[in-house]
Design an enzyme around this catalytic site. Sequence first.
Site, short mmCIF file in Angstrom:
data_model
loop_
_atom_site.label_atom_id
_atom_site.label_comp_id
_atom_site.label_asym_id
_atom_site.label_seq_id
_atom_site.Cartn_x
_atom_site.Cartn_y
_atom_site.Cartn_z
N GLY A 151 -14.92 40.42 23.00
CA GLY A 151 -14.95 41.81 22.54
C GLY A 151 -14.48 42.01 21.12
N ILE A 152 -13.34 41.41 20.74
CA ILE A 152 -12.82 41.61 19.39
C ILE A 152 -13.73 40.97 18.37
CG2 ILE A 152 -10.92 41.06 17.83
CD1 ILE A 152 -9.02 41.35 20.19
N ASP A 171 -18.94 29.92 21.25
CA ASP A 171 -18.22 30.34 22.45
C ASP A 171 -18.97 29.79 23.67
OD1 ASP A 171 -17.01 31.61 24.64
OD2 ASP A 171 -16.42 33.31 23.40
N ALA A 232 -5.40 35.51 16.81
CA ALA A 232 -5.48 35.16 18.23
C ALA A 232 -4.09 34.85 18.78
CB ALA A 232 -6.45 34.00 18.43
N ASP A 257 -1.45 36.28 11.51
CA ASP A 257 -0.75 37.39 12.13
C ASP A 257 0.03 36.93 13.36
OD1 ASP A 257 -0.24 40.29 12.38
OD2 ASP A 257 -1.37 40.10 14.25
N GLU A 262 7.73 33.28 17.39
CA GLU A 262 7.83 34.66 16.91
C GLU A 262 9.12 35.29 17.40
OE1 GLU A 262 4.32 36.82 18.06
OE2 GLU A 262 2.96 35.42 17.08
N HIS A 283 2.50 39.86 13.76
CA HIS A 283 1.77 40.15 15.00
C HIS A 283 1.44 41.64 15.09
CE1 HIS A 283 1.04 38.21 19.17
NE2 HIS A 283 0.20 39.22 19.00
N ILE A 284 0.84 42.14 14.03
CA ILE A 284 0.62 43.57 13.89
C ILE A 284 -0.86 43.94 13.81
CG2 ILE A 284 0.62 43.70 11.35
CD1 ILE A 284 2.66 46.01 13.65
N ALA A 285 -1.75 42.95 13.85
CA ALA A 285 -3.18 43.23 13.66
C ALA A 285 -3.70 44.26 14.65
CB ALA A 285 -3.99 41.95 13.76
N GLY A 286 -3.24 44.18 15.88
CA GLY A 286 -3.73 45.10 16.91
C GLY A 286 -2.89 46.34 17.08
#
Length: 311
Positions: A151-152, A171, A232, A257, A262, A283-286
Amino acid sequence: MPDIVISEFMDEAAVEELRGSFDLLYDPGLVDRPDDLKAALAGARALIVRNRTRVTDDVLAAGPGLVCVGRLGVGLDNIDLKACEARGVKVFPATGANDQAVAEYVVAAALLLLRGAYHAGGEMLAGAWPRQALMGREVAGKILGLVGFGGIARQVAARARPLGVTLAAVDPFVAPDDPAWNGVVRHETLESLLPEADVVSLHVPLTEGTRGLIGAAALKRMRPGAVLINTARGGVVDEVALAESLKAGHLGGAALDVFADEPLSAEAAAVFAGLPNLILTPHIAGVTVEANVRVSAMTARQVRAALEETA
C-alpha cells in the site's frame, strides 16, 4: 484498574473518545517504564502502543485479561504475534491510515537528496557562495525502484509518477497479473532492480528474510550516485555498510527514518556522524498531524469494537 492502557502518544481526541466509555490510563511515558507498564496491565483488557513498546510474552502475561493490542501504525515487529495468538489476544494495526504521510516523505526525500542544495545555509551565512558545488540532479527521467509493492509503495508511485520518473518495483508477494503493476516495471529479483534504479525506496517488513537485506553486496550493486530511502524498518539496512558506501562516494545520499536501535545508540550515532548527503529523522515519516488523527481514530474504533464484542 484501567480497562485500556495507552503507553505511547495518541491523538487527544481519540483518547477522550475512549475515555468516555472505558476506564483508561493514558501515559506516553510508560514505554520507558516497563515495570510500571506491567503493573498497569493487571486488570486491563486492551493495550495501545506505537513502535517502541515491546509487547513480549512477559508483558502479555502481566495482563491476563487482555483482549487486544491496538497498534498506532502498521509495523508489527515490536509485537510477539505468536504469543498474542497463543493467548487469544487480537492485534489491530492501523493499516493504510498513515500511507499518505510516508509516501510524501519518500518523494520529498528523493527530491532533496537528488538536488543536494538544501543544506547550504551555514556556508552561506559564513560568507561562502557554493553555487557550482551544489549543482544537483532533477528527478524527472530517473528510475525509482520500490523494494516491496504494498500500500505505501503504491502511494509513493502515485505521487512520483507525475514528476516524470520511471517506476520499477520488486515484490514476490504481489501476483504478476495484479493491476497495480500497470505502468510499473516489474522485477523478479532485488538483484535485477538495484543496478537499474537512481532512487531505491524500501517498503518491506522486518522479518528473518529481510533482516540485513540491504548490506554491503546489495549496496555495491546499486548505481554509482544512487540514493537510498528507508522508511520501513532499521534492521533491513546494514547501517555500517551504508556508512561506508556513503563515505566512499558510491552512494549519492541516503535518508533514514528508521534504525536498528531507536533512539540511536552512541555507537550508531558515531557511525553516521559527518556523512555527506545524509538525512536522519526519528521514525517520523508516518507521523503528521493529519496521519496521527487518522491512525488514532482507526485504532480507537478497532479497540472499542473488540471490547464491546467481548463485554
